[in-house]
Design a protein around this motif. Structure first.
Motif, PDB file in Angstrom:
ATOM      1  N   GLY A 195      -6.025  -6.088  -6.783  1.00  0.00           N
ATOM      2  CA  GLY A 195      -5.031  -7.038  -5.443  1.00  0.00           C
ATOM      3  C   GLY A 195      -6.018  -8.604  -5.671  1.00  0.00           C
ATOM      4  N   VAL A 196      -6.578  -8.778  -6.668  1.00  0.00           N
ATOM      5  CA  VAL A 196      -7.776 -10.195  -6.606  1.00  0.00           C
ATOM      6  C   VAL A 196      -6.830 -11.273  -7.889  1.00  0.00           C
ATOM      7  CG1 VAL A 196      -9.057 -12.406  -7.505  1.00  0.00           C
ATOM      8  CG2 VAL A 196      -9.374 -10.776  -5.702  1.00  0.00           C
ATOM      9  N   ALA A 197      -6.750 -10.015  -8.870  1.00  0.00           N
ATOM     10  CA  ALA A 197      -5.441 -10.613  -9.691  1.00  0.00           C
ATOM     11  C   ALA A 197      -4.070 -10.809  -9.583  1.00  0.00           C
ATOM     12  CB  ALA A 197      -5.744  -9.717 -11.210  1.00  0.00           C
ATOM     13  N   LEU A 198      -3.806  -9.473  -8.512  1.00  0.00           N
ATOM     14  CA  LEU A 198      -1.797  -9.704  -8.527  1.00  0.00           C
ATOM     15  C   LEU A 198      -1.690 -11.247  -7.344  1.00  0.00           C
ATOM     16  CD1 LEU A 198      -1.411  -5.824  -7.926  1.00  0.00           C
ATOM     17  CD2 LEU A 198      -0.448  -7.650  -9.873  1.00  0.00           C
ATOM     18  N   LEU A 199      -2.818 -10.929  -6.321  1.00  0.00           N
ATOM     19  CA  LEU A 199      -2.159 -12.223  -5.245  1.00  0.00           C
ATOM     20  C   LEU A 199      -2.344 -13.737  -6.170  1.00  0.00           C
ATOM     21  CD1 LEU A 199      -2.251 -13.378  -2.209  1.00  0.00           C
ATOM     22  CD2 LEU A 199      -4.114 -13.074  -2.384  1.00  0.00           C
ATOM     23  N   GLY A 200      -3.329 -14.067  -6.931  1.00  0.00           N
ATOM     24  CA  GLY A 200      -3.718 -15.148  -7.586  1.00  0.00           C
ATOM     25  C   GLY A 200      -2.703 -15.520  -8.302  1.00  0.00           C
ATOM     26  N   ILE A 201      -2.066 -14.641  -9.201  1.00  0.00           N
ATOM     27  CA  ILE A 201      -0.727 -14.860 -10.582  1.00  0.00           C
ATOM     28  C   ILE A 201       0.706 -15.196  -9.292  1.00  0.00           C
ATOM     29  CG2 ILE A 201       0.746 -13.820 -11.707  1.00  0.00           C
ATOM     30  CD1 ILE A 201      -1.463 -11.781 -12.699  1.00  0.00           C
ATOM     31  N   ALA A 237       2.037  -3.994  -2.772  1.00  0.00           N
ATOM     32  CA  ALA A 237       2.175  -1.774  -2.905  1.00  0.00           C
ATOM     33  C   ALA A 237       0.943  -1.222  -3.378  1.00  0.00           C
ATOM     34  CB  ALA A 237       3.894  -1.577  -4.694  1.00  0.00           C
ATOM     35  N   TRP A 238       0.654  -2.339  -4.380  1.00  0.00           N
ATOM     36  CA  TRP A 238      -1.263  -1.877  -4.166  1.00  0.00           C
ATOM     37  C   TRP A 238      -2.497  -1.946  -3.378  1.00  0.00           C
ATOM     38  CZ3 TRP A 238      -3.743  -0.006  -7.587  1.00  0.00           C
ATOM     39  CH2 TRP A 238      -5.569  -0.168  -8.219  1.00  0.00           C
ATOM     40  N   GLU A 239      -1.661  -3.059  -2.401  1.00  0.00           N
ATOM     41  CA  GLU A 239      -2.910  -2.994  -1.461  1.00  0.00           C
ATOM     42  C   GLU A 239      -2.141  -1.569  -0.189  1.00  0.00           C
ATOM     43  OE1 GLU A 239      -5.415  -5.735  -0.310  1.00  0.00           O
ATOM     44  OE2 GLU A 239      -4.451  -5.620  -2.637  1.00  0.00           O
ATOM     45  N   ARG A 240      -1.509  -1.651  -0.094  1.00  0.00           N
ATOM     46  CA  ARG A 240      -0.967  -0.145   0.735  1.00  0.00           C
ATOM     47  C   ARG A 240      -1.220   1.353  -0.143  1.00  0.00           C
ATOM     48  NH1 ARG A 240       5.217  -1.028   1.412  1.00  0.00           N
ATOM     49  NH2 ARG A 240       5.062  -2.552   4.294  1.00  0.00           N
ATOM     50  N   ARG A 241      -1.439   1.706  -1.580  1.00  0.00           N
ATOM     51  CA  ARG A 241      -2.545   2.133  -1.834  1.00  0.00           C
ATOM     52  C   ARG A 241      -3.361   1.794  -2.112  1.00  0.00           C
ATOM     53  NH1 ARG A 241      -1.599   3.138  -8.748  1.00  0.00           N
ATOM     54  NH2 ARG A 241      -3.154   5.153  -8.672  1.00  0.00           N
ATOM     55  N   PHE A 242      -4.136   1.020  -2.438  1.00  0.00           N
ATOM     56  CA  PHE A 242      -5.577   0.845  -2.313  1.00  0.00           C
ATOM     57  C   PHE A 242      -7.008   0.701  -0.869  1.00  0.00           C
ATOM     58  CE2 PHE A 242      -9.341  -1.874  -2.279  1.00  0.00           C
ATOM     59  CZ  PHE A 242     -10.381  -1.476  -3.205  1.00  0.00           C
ATOM     60  N   GLY A 246     -10.327   2.289   0.301  1.00  0.00           N
ATOM     61  CA  GLY A 246     -11.676   1.509   0.245  1.00  0.00           C
ATOM     62  C   GLY A 246     -11.352   0.255   0.902  1.00  0.00           C
ATOM     63  N   THR A 247     -11.863  -0.669   0.814  1.00  0.00           N
ATOM     64  CA  THR A 247     -10.794  -2.138   1.870  1.00  0.00           C
ATOM     65  C   THR A 247     -10.473  -2.599   0.917  1.00  0.00           C
ATOM     66  OG1 THR A 247     -13.684  -2.024   2.981  1.00  0.00           O
ATOM     67  CG2 THR A 247     -12.095  -4.309   2.976  1.00  0.00           C
ATOM     68  N   SER A 248      -9.296  -3.463   1.509  1.00  0.00           N
ATOM     69  CA  SER A 248      -8.574  -3.472   0.466  1.00  0.00           C
ATOM     70  C   SER A 248      -8.947  -5.385   0.947  1.00  0.00           C
ATOM     71  CB  SER A 248      -6.646  -3.703   0.840  1.00  0.00           C
ATOM     72  OG  SER A 248      -7.224  -3.965   2.854  1.00  0.00           O
ATOM     73  N   LEU A 249      -7.853  -5.804  -0.072  1.00  0.00           N
ATOM     74  CA  LEU A 249      -8.564  -7.879  -0.390  1.00  0.00           C
ATOM     75  C   LEU A 249      -7.487  -8.325   0.774  1.00  0.00           C
ATOM     76  CD1 LEU A 249      -8.814 -10.214  -1.583  1.00  0.00           C
ATOM     77  CD2 LEU A 249      -7.015 -10.280  -2.501  1.00  0.00           C
ATOM     78  N   VAL A 250      -6.222  -7.669   1.393  1.00  0.00           N
ATOM     79  CA  VAL A 250      -5.537  -7.801   2.509  1.00  0.00           C
ATOM     80  C   VAL A 250      -5.402  -7.066   3.463  1.00  0.00           C
ATOM     81  CG1 VAL A 250      -3.658  -9.696   3.624  1.00  0.00           C
ATOM     82  CG2 VAL A 250      -5.164 -10.345   0.992  1.00  0.00           C
ATOM     83  N   ASP A 251      -5.865  -6.994   5.010  1.00  0.00           N
ATOM     84  CA  ASP A 251      -5.352  -6.075   5.643  1.00  0.00           C
ATOM     85  C   ASP A 251      -3.540  -5.745   5.864  1.00  0.00           C
ATOM     86  OD1 ASP A 251      -4.654  -4.252   7.977  1.00  0.00           O
ATOM     87  OD2 ASP A 251      -6.877  -4.500   9.029  1.00  0.00           O
ATOM     88  N   LEU A 252      -2.974  -5.905   5.490  1.00  0.00           N
ATOM     89  CA  LEU A 252      -1.324  -5.787   5.926  1.00  0.00           C
ATOM     90  C   LEU A 252      -0.812  -5.225   6.961  1.00  0.00           C
ATOM     91  CD1 LEU A 252      -0.147  -4.680   2.546  1.00  0.00           C
ATOM     92  CD2 LEU A 252      -0.003  -6.811   3.428  1.00  0.00           C
TER      93      LEU A 252
END
Length: 461
Positions: A195-201, A237-242, A246-252
Motif C-alpha cells: 500500500g505504501v508503494a502504490l500510494l507513493g507512486i 483495490a489493494w486496501e480493500r483486499r488488505f 490486517g490493518t491497512s495503510l488508509v482506512d477507506l
C-alpha cells in the motif's frame, strides 16, 4: 503541544518563505528556471509523498520517536540548504527537507487526537489552524525581512539557518515532554508495504506534472496524471483486499463518514485557492510593481493577522456552531478576494499594497474560520488509533490541492502576462481561478450542512 506547534510552524513556513528569496538564490547560485522550480516545488513534492506512511507508522509505533526523527532530519537538511554551493546541492537538501517535514506533520494532528478528549480538541486545533494560516501568510514577510537585514547575497541562506537553533531546542524538549508509548503497547501488525508503494507512486505521478507545469511544455506531461489515476485505483483495490487480513495503510471506511469525506474535499479545494493567492500576489508586487522583498511581505501581513485571530476564535466556538462556521468563513474569503480585485482596479500602481489591506484582512479572517474548524470537524469522528494516518490523508489532499491550484492559477497568470504584458490584468484573471477553487470548497461545505440538517429532521425509529 508547544513543541509540536513550533515544529509544525517551521515545516509549513518553508512552503512559502522561499518565494521572496528566489531572485536572490538564482543570482547567487546561477540556477536555471527548472532548478529554481525544483527548489520551490521539490519541497512540496516529497512533503506530500511521505505524509501517509509517516502518519501510519506513528500510529503503530508511537508518535514521539517518529516526530523527533523527522524534526532532526528537517534541522540537518535546513543547515545543508543554508551552506549550499551549487544548484544540485540545494535541490537535494530541499527534497530531504520536504520529506522530513512530511514525517513531522502527521504526528502533530495525531498528538492532538491522542492527548485531548473530543470536546477539548477545538482549542488545540484552533492553535494549529493559526499556525497553518500564519506560517503560510507570514513566510514572504519573514523572508523579505531576513533578506533586508542580511543582504541579497547571504540573506536567502538565513531563511534556512533560522531553522537550526529552533529545531535543536525542539528536538531536546520533544524528547523530554512528548509522552512516549510503552514497548508492549505498540502495534505489531504489518505496515502494508505494498500500500505504501502504490500510494507513493500514485501521488508522485499526480504531483510531478503539476509542479513541473511551467517547465514541461506540451500536453504529454498529463499522461502521468492519467497513470496516477490508474495506480491510485489499484491502491484502493489493494486496501480493500488488505483490510480483511490486517490493518491497512488508509482506512477507506472513513470516507463513508460524511464529516470526513466532505471535510477532506473542502480542504483539497480550499488549499488550491488559499496558497495560490500568495504565489501570484507577490509576483505582481515584486516583478510588476517593483516592491522590495520586505515591502511585498508587509503587503500580505493583513491576511496573516486576520487568519491568526480568527483561527484562535474558530477553535473555541467550532463545537457550538459546527460546519456553518466553515461556510461563513468561505463566504468571507470570497468577499475579500472580490474586494481585492476591486481595490486594485480603483487604485492602480504602487498604491496597491495600501488599497488591499482591508479586503485581505477580511479574506484572512475568513481563512481562519475555514482551516481550524474544518480540521476539527473532519477529524472529530476518527478513532484515536488512526489519528495520524487520517490526518496525513487530509494533508495529502491539501498538498495536492496546493500543487493543483498553483499549476492552474500560474498557467492563467503567465498566459495572460504573455498575451498583453499587464501584471495587474494577469493577477485579476488568476484571481478568478482562485475564487473558483474557493467556491467549490464552499459547495462541499454547504452540502455537508444540508445533509446534517436533513439527518436531524428524520424521525427517530
Amino acid at each position: 503541544m508547544s513543541v509540536a506547534m513550533v515544529a509544525g510552524f517551521m515545516t509549513l513556513l518553508d512552503v512559502s518563505i522561499v518565494n521572496v528569496a528566489l531572485p536572490s538564490i538564482r543570482a547567487d547560485l546561477h540556477l536555471s528556471p527548472g532548478e529554481l522550480q525544483w527548489v520551490l516545488s521539490g519541497y512540496a513534492l516529497t512533503f506530500g509523498l511521505v505524509l501517509v506512511p509517516a502518519g501510519r507508522f506513528g500510529d503503530a509505533r508511537g508518535r514521539r520517536n517518529v516526530f523527533i526523527a523527522g524534526l532532526a532530519g528537517f534541522t540537518l537538511a535546513s543547515a545543508a540548504a543554508g551552506v549550499a554551493t551549487g544548484p544540485m546541492w540545494l535541490v537535494t537538501a530541499r527534497l530531504v527537507q520536504g520529506a522530513a517535514a512530511g514525517v513531522v506533520n502527521p504526528q502533530v494532528s495525531g498528538l492532538i487526537q491522542q492527548l485531548f478528549q473530543p470536546a477539548e480538541r477545538g482549542r488545540p486545533f484552533g492553535v494549529l489552524g493559526a499556525v497553518i494560516g500564519i506560517s503560510t501568510a507570514v513566510g514572504p514577510l519573514l523572508g523579505g525581512l531576513l533578506i533586508q537585514v542580511f543582504g541579497a547575497e547571504s540573506g536567502w541562506r538565513w531563511i534556512f539557518y533560522i531553522n537550526v537553533p529552533i529545531g535543536l531546542v525542539a528536538v531536546l524538549l520533544g524528547a523530554r515532554w512528548i509522552p512516549g508509548r510503552r514497548a508492549g503497547a505498540r502495534e505489531r501488525e504489518t505496515l502494508d508495504a505494498t500500500g505504501v508503494a502504490l500510494l507513493g507512486i500514485g501521488v508522485f505521478l499526480l504531483l510531478l506534472p503539476l509542479v513541473q507545469e511551467r517547465e514541461w511544455h506540451g500536453n504529454g506531461k498529463w499522461l502521468l496524471a492519467a497513470a496516477a489515476v490508474v495506480v491510485l485505483a489499484g491502491f484502493v483495490a489493494w486496501e480493500r483486499r488488505f483490510a480483511g487480513r490486517g490493518t491497512s495503510l488508509v482506512d477507506l471506511g472513513l470516507f463513508r463518514v460524511r464529516s470526513y469525506g466532505l471535510g477532506a474535499l473542502v480542504g483539497l479545494f480550499y488549499f488550491g485557492g488559499f496558497t495560490s493567492i500568495f504565489f501570484t500576489y507577490t509576483l505582481l508586487l515584486q516583478s510588476g510593481l517593483q516592491y522590495s522583498a520586505l515591502e511585498a511581505g508587509l503587503a500580505v501581513t493583513p491576511f496573516a493577522l486576520g487568519s491568526a485571530a480568527a483561527a484562535a476564535l474558530g477553535g473555541r466556538v467550532v463545537n457550538r456552531f459546527g460546519r456553518p462556521l466553515v461556510v461563513t468563513g468561505l463566504l468571507l474569503v470570497v468577499a475579500g478576494l472580490v474586494g481585492t480585485m476591486l481595490a486594485l482596479h480603483l487604485v492602480p500602481g504602487r498604491g496597491a499594497g495600501i488599497a488591499t489591506v482591508l479586503p485581505l484582512l477580511v479574506a484572512g479572517i475568513g481563512s481562519g474560520l475555514v482551516i481550524t474548524p474544518n480540521q476539527t470537524l473532519t477529524l472529530a469522528e476518527v478513532p484515536v488509533r488512526r489519528a495520524g494516518s487520517a490526518g496525513a490523508v487530509l494533508q495529502v489532499g491539501q498538498r495536492i490541492g496546493t500543487a493543483l491550484g498553483i499549476a492552474a492559477v500560474g498557467a492563467v497568470f503567465f498566459n495572460q502576462l504573455a498575451g498583453d504584458g499587464s501584471w495587474v490584468q494577469a493577477f485579476h484573471s488568476s484571481l478568478l481561478v482562485t475564487i473558483a477553487f474557493v467556491v467549490v470548497a464552499l459547495a462541499a461545505a454547504v452540502t455537508d450542512v444540508a445533509a446534517g440538517r436533513s439527518q436531524e429532521q428524520r424521525p427517530t425509529r
